[in-house]
Every structure is written in structure tokens, then in C-alpha cells.
Write a protein that holds these residues in place. Sequence first.
Motif, mmCIF file in Angstrom:
data_model
loop_
_atom_site.group_PDB
_atom_site.id
_atom_site.type_symbol
_atom_site.label_atom_id
_atom_site.label_comp_id
_atom_site.label_asym_id
_atom_site.label_seq_id
_atom_site.Cartn_x
_atom_site.Cartn_y
_atom_site.Cartn_z
ATOM 1 N N ARG A 89 0.840 -1.213 0.000
ATOM 2 C CA ARG A 89 0.000 0.000 0.000
ATOM 3 C C ARG A 89 0.871 1.258 0.000
ATOM 4 O O ARG A 89 0.547 2.243 -0.676
ATOM 5 C CB ARG A 89 -0.955 -0.028 1.202
ATOM 6 N N THR A 90 2.001 1.212 0.705
ATOM 7 C CA THR A 90 2.904 2.367 0.712
ATOM 8 C C THR A 90 3.514 2.570 -0.675
ATOM 9 O O THR A 90 3.729 3.703 -1.115
ATOM 10 C CB THR A 90 4.006 2.191 1.778
ATOM 11 N N PHE A 91 3.762 1.457 -1.385
ATOM 12 C CA PHE A 91 4.228 1.608 -2.770
ATOM 13 C C PHE A 91 3.220 2.452 -3.548
ATOM 14 O O PHE A 91 3.582 3.405 -4.246
ATOM 15 C CB PHE A 91 4.424 0.238 -3.462
ATOM 16 N N PHE A 92 1.913 2.112 -3.416
ATOM 17 C CA PHE A 92 0.882 2.867 -4.144
ATOM 18 C C PHE A 92 0.775 4.304 -3.643
ATOM 19 O O PHE A 92 0.557 5.221 -4.433
ATOM 20 C CB PHE A 92 -0.480 2.165 -4.035
ATOM 21 N N SER A 93 0.918 4.489 -2.341
ATOM 22 C CA SER A 93 0.855 5.857 -1.807
ATOM 23 C C SER A 93 1.929 6.717 -2.469
ATOM 24 O O SER A 93 1.660 7.836 -2.900
ATOM 25 C CB SER A 93 1.078 5.844 -0.290
ATOM 26 N N CYS A 94 3.154 6.178 -2.510
ATOM 27 C CA CYS A 94 4.261 6.962 -3.083
ATOM 28 C C CYS A 94 4.081 7.117 -4.591
ATOM 29 O O CYS A 94 4.223 8.214 -5.133
ATOM 30 C CB CYS A 94 5.601 6.282 -2.797
ATOM 31 N N GLY A 231 8.448 29.000 -5.742
ATOM 32 C CA GLY A 231 7.995 29.505 -4.439
ATOM 33 C C GLY A 231 6.704 28.872 -3.940
ATOM 34 O O GLY A 231 6.282 29.134 -2.825
ATOM 35 N N HIS A 232 6.090 27.999 -4.777
ATOM 36 C CA HIS A 232 4.814 27.378 -4.376
ATOM 37 C C HIS A 232 4.999 25.969 -3.793
ATOM 38 O O HIS A 232 4.042 25.206 -3.674
ATOM 39 C CB HIS A 232 3.846 27.317 -5.565
ATOM 40 N N GLY A 233 6.242 25.632 -3.455
ATOM 41 C CA GLY A 233 6.547 24.256 -3.048
ATOM 42 C C GLY A 233 5.733 23.755 -1.866
ATOM 43 O O GLY A 233 5.185 22.653 -1.907
ATOM 44 N N LEU A 234 5.652 24.561 -0.816
ATOM 45 C CA LEU A 234 4.956 24.060 0.377
ATOM 46 C C LEU A 234 3.468 23.884 0.126
ATOM 47 O O LEU A 234 2.844 22.947 0.621
ATOM 48 C CB LEU A 234 5.199 24.982 1.576
ATOM 49 N N LYS A 235 2.887 24.784 -0.698
ATOM 50 C CA LYS A 235 1.466 24.647 -1.028
ATOM 51 C C LYS A 235 1.241 23.319 -1.774
ATOM 52 O O LYS A 235 0.284 22.582 -1.502
ATOM 53 C CB LYS A 235 1.026 25.837 -1.895
ATOM 54 N N ILE A 236 2.168 23.024 -2.687
ATOM 55 C CA ILE A 236 2.060 21.773 -3.444
ATOM 56 C C ILE A 236 2.203 20.584 -2.491
ATOM 57 O O ILE A 236 1.429 19.624 -2.536
ATOM 58 C CB ILE A 236 3.122 21.739 -4.570
ATOM 59 N N ALA A 237 3.183 20.675 -1.583
ATOM 60 C CA ALA A 237 3.411 19.559 -0.643
ATOM 61 C C ALA A 237 2.185 19.333 0.234
ATOM 62 O O ALA A 237 1.722 18.192 0.397
ATOM 63 C CB ALA A 237 4.634 19.847 0.225
ATOM 64 N N TYR A 238 1.643 20.400 0.789
ATOM 65 C CA TYR A 238 0.512 20.226 1.712
ATOM 66 C C TYR A 238 -0.747 19.762 0.970
ATOM 67 O O TYR A 238 -1.555 18.998 1.527
ATOM 68 C CB TYR A 238 0.246 21.518 2.504
ATOM 69 N N THR A 239 -0.915 20.193 -0.267
ATOM 70 C CA THR A 239 -2.064 19.692 -1.049
ATOM 71 C C THR A 239 -1.883 18.205 -1.337
ATOM 72 O O THR A 239 -2.824 17.412 -1.223
ATOM 73 C CB THR A 239 -2.213 20.477 -2.370
ATOM 74 N N ALA A 240 -0.633 17.828 -1.687
ATOM 75 C CA ALA A 240 -0.361 16.407 -1.970
ATOM 76 C C ALA A 240 -0.666 15.557 -0.744
ATOM 77 O O ALA A 240 -1.195 14.442 -0.851
ATOM 78 C CB ALA A 240 1.102 16.236 -2.372
ATOM 79 N N LEU A 241 -0.355 16.092 0.436
ATOM 80 C CA LEU A 241 -0.551 15.305 1.661
ATOM 81 C C LEU A 241 -2.026 15.052 1.965
ATOM 82 O O LEU A 241 -2.358 14.089 2.659
ATOM 83 C CB LEU A 241 0.137 15.988 2.849
ATOM 84 N N MET A 242 -2.921 15.879 1.410
ATOM 85 C CA MET A 242 -4.356 15.590 1.599
ATOM 86 C C MET A 242 -4.683 14.245 0.952
ATOM 87 O O MET A 242 -5.276 13.372 1.585
ATOM 88 C CB MET A 242 -5.211 16.680 0.957
ATOM 89 N N GLY A 243 -4.308 14.095 -0.319
ATOM 90 C CA GLY A 243 -4.567 12.823 -1.016
ATOM 91 C C GLY A 243 -3.781 11.693 -0.365
ATOM 92 O O GLY A 243 -4.267 10.560 -0.245
ATOM 93 N N GLY A 244 -2.548 12.013 0.052
ATOM 94 C CA GLY A 244 -1.696 10.997 0.666
ATOM 95 C C GLY A 244 -2.297 10.470 1.948
ATOM 96 O O GLY A 244 -2.361 9.252 2.181
ATOM 97 N N ARG A 245 -2.745 11.375 2.805
ATOM 98 C CA ARG A 245 -3.304 10.953 4.104
ATOM 99 C C ARG A 245 -4.580 10.133 3.925
ATOM 100 O O ARG A 245 -4.841 9.191 4.682
ATOM 101 C CB ARG A 245 -3.593 12.184 4.969
ATOM 102 N N LEU A 246 -5.365 10.502 2.926
ATOM 103 C CA LEU A 246 -6.580 9.727 2.659
ATOM 104 C C LEU A 246 -6.201 8.300 2.240
ATOM 105 O O LEU A 246 -6.855 7.326 2.639
ATOM 106 C CB LEU A 246 -7.388 10.425 1.560
ATOM 107 N N GLY A 247 -5.132 8.185 1.475
ATOM 108 C CA GLY A 247 -4.654 6.854 1.069
ATOM 109 C C GLY A 247 -4.159 6.046 2.259
ATOM 110 O O GLY A 247 -4.432 4.844 2.370
#
Length: 399
Positions: A89-94, A231-247
Motif C-alpha cells: 500500500r505504501t508503494f501505491f501511496s508513493c 515559491g509554491h513548493g509548500l502549497k504543493i506539498a501540503y495539497t499532496a498530503l491531503m490525497g496521501g493521508r486519505l490513502g
Amino acid sequence: MIDYRLIPRQATAAQADVLRRVDLACQELRPIEDRYYLERRVNSEVAPLFARHGVLGFMIPQEFGGLGMDVPLYVWGMERVGQEGTGPRTFFSCHISIGASVIAYWGNSEQQQRYLPDAASGKRVFGFGLTEPDAGSNPAEMQTRFEKTSAGYVLNGQKKWIGNAAEGGTLVTFARDPQTNKISAFLMDTNTPGYQADIIPHKLGMPTAGTCLVTYTNCEVPRANLLGEEGHGLKIAYTALMGGRLGVASGSVGIIADCLHESLTYARSRQQFGKPIGRHQLVQRHLGRMAVKLESTRALVAAAALRKSEYDADRTNKALRLETDLLIAQTKYLAVNAAQEAAHDAIQIFGGNGFLLTNRPARHYADARACQIYEGTNEILEQKIAVGYLGPEYEAFSG
Ligand SMILES: Cc1cc2nc3c(=O)[nH]c(=O)nc-3n(C[C@H](O)[C@H](O)[C@H](O)COP(=O)(O)OP(=O)(O)OC[C@H]3O[C@@H](n4cnc5c(N)ncnc54)[C@H](O)[C@@H]3O)c2cc1C
């Protein structure tokens, strides 16, 4: 009696068909994953196996060869994979949740054309390089830096605990501009000269998932590999973590489902005091509590999936973003802790046999521990959730 490979009642015929294919891939994976787990080796067969079944591309849009899963279908798929173990499952998350999906969400059309078909076919494996040796809970403290050149960027620094980093592919990664102090996101191909990934040995669990210490030494990243705006890196990271955490939450539901299934089977067959242990009331208490955890986490994951669908359709809605982020944080928190408790109880039902890694509860117990740490530790999520209700002026830390 529950069917642990349940296709949700509300699934459409097309969704049920995809889930059946995911299920078949999972059944084929099981003996392979068992072998790799006991040999404590990285399971390199997950991507080719799921690709062979045509179900590697989860949420990748169909125009790029993926399955184009919507969020509710994605969480069901991740739950099913999670039953097989947190490693796969972590493979799919990444690969999907915090890898290819981030390119589908933030990438320009050239980047999508260049990367997403390879992600769907498994030709290229994706990961997410955010955490560093000295910056985990607070990624804003990252030290990895980039310098601008005429051709693009040069990155130097280290990333720690990065999944799918050694397999030959691409990382969504992050670095700071020392001039402006702002963080940007990049697509780092793992064949870039100066890129080095070393597997981190001796993990408590998840031995079948490759987790790496990654070093960037003068890695040249072309301008075309800047993801989103500078300069938008953290916004991208935190948005990605929404989908990641749901996974991660969905995979944790899978852990509970598998623990319950294994425990029911064992409780019916193991005899003590002249009857199946399933007839002893204290064993029934463990089973009952596990079943409640399964249904309650599943229900919250489903609610969070619907909220995420609404947000994906209305991305400029800031209030909806906050609401979605908060609900997903709560969902991840509930599910990872419920999974850890379910694995604990399943070991208890198995008695001495529960202490063996040849039985599934012990593996889930070791593996689920990682879920309480990655993509937001329990402590960070507890504070995030409290501040979500108290108000931003109560923020105890940056990020
Ligand atoms: C198996 C595994 C796989 C991973 N995969 C990835 C990956 O693919 N990509 C990636 O980028 N990262 C990955 N990570 C990294 C993971 O996200 C971090 O380990 C996690 O965010 C915590 O960071 P840290 O380890 O530096 O701990 P620290 O941030 O040092 O935290 C240590 C402890 O202090 C607590 N703490 C810190 N700050 C606060 C605070 N303000 N209030 C209260 N408590 C606090 C934490 O909750 C924790 O208990 C992975 C980790 C593991 C274990």
C-alpha cells in the motif's frame, strides 16, 4: 459472516469491475509479498504485477493510460491493497497518491504527457521527497537548496525516509532558494548525475517497501522540471498530503479488515477448554471491537473521500480546502490508530501464534506503526485538528 474482499454495495458496475481486477492482482500478490516479507527484501514485483492486471494507474487520467479512478473508488482500491500489507500500500501511496497524482494536479500539459503514461504502465516509478534528516514534522525547516542556472536549477541536500526512491523513476521533491528563502517543487529523475539513494536498513516493519536516504550532489534539474510556480513548493506539498493521508487512512481500513478476517478464521478453528475460542466471551469482545473499528473508519474514509471530490471540483474554494484538509487529518488519525489497535487485538486472539511474523497480525502490527508517523505524526495531527476547531490564532507551530 463478512466477506473481506467486499465490493461496496454502492459501487457502479464499472467501479465493481475495476475493484475485481484490483482484487485479482492482490490475490496474486499475496504469496509473493509473503516471501519477500519473511526474507525482509524490497518487493520489486508490485508495479509489474499490477501493471499486468491493468490496475497500476489508479487515479491517473484515462487519457494518459490510467484508470481515472474518482476519489471514492481510489479509497476502496487502497483499502483492498492495504489488506495485503502496508508495504504494497505504501508503494501505491508513493507512486500514485503523492507521486503521479501530484503531477496530474500541478503539472503542465508537457509534464503530464512526459510522465503520466510511464506512471500508468509502470515503466517509471514515482515517489515524494519532502522529509530531511533535520526537517520532518516541519518541512519549512528544510535545508536542501537550489541555485538557478541558465538551463534550470542545481539542487544540493539530503532527503530521508523516501519511498520508491531507488527503483529508477522520478521524485516530486522540494528545495529552498537561499536568495528568497522560498521553497519550490521539482521533478527529480533518479538517473540525474549526483543523485544517490541508499536503502535504510533495520526498519521495524514494512521491509518490502524500499525506504531510502537520498543525497543530491549538484543535481542539475532542467527548467522544464519545475513543478508549479517557483515559491509554491509548500502549497504543493501540503495539497499532496491531503490525497496521501486519505490513502494511508484507506490502507489502515484494509489492515483492520484483514485483521478481522484472520481473527474470525482463527477464532472458529482454534480450540481451548473444549470449544472454539470464538465461543469465549472475552475473545468475542476483541472481535466485536475490531468490527466496530472497521465500519467506523470505513464510514469516515467514505465521508472524507466525498469531501475531497467536492474540493477537487472547486479548488479555488479556500473554506472548502480547510474543511477537507481537516476532515482528512481526522480520518487519517482515527484510522491509523484503530489499525494499530486492531492488529494488537488480533495478535491477542492468535495467542503465541500471534507473535509469529509468519502470521499476518504480527506483520500488520509492525507495519501499522509507520502509519502513525508518516504523512503527519499523531502529535502533529492532534494539534492540527484542535487548531482547526480553535482557530488559526491558536496555531502552536508553523506549517
Ligand atoms: C517508513 C517511513 C516511510 C516514510 N516515507 C516518506 C516518504 O516517502 N517521503 C517523505 O517525504 N517522508 C517520508 N517519511 C518521513 C515521515 O513523514 C517523517 O518521519 C515524519 O513526518 C516525522 O518526521 P521526523 O521523523 O523528522 O520526526 P520529528 O519531526 O523529529 O518528530 C519527532 C517527534 O516529535 C514530535 N513533534 C515534532 N514537532 C512537534 C510539535 N510541534 N508538537 C508536538 N510534537 C511534535 C513528533 O510528533 C514526533 O513524535 C517516512 C517515514 C517512515 C518512518
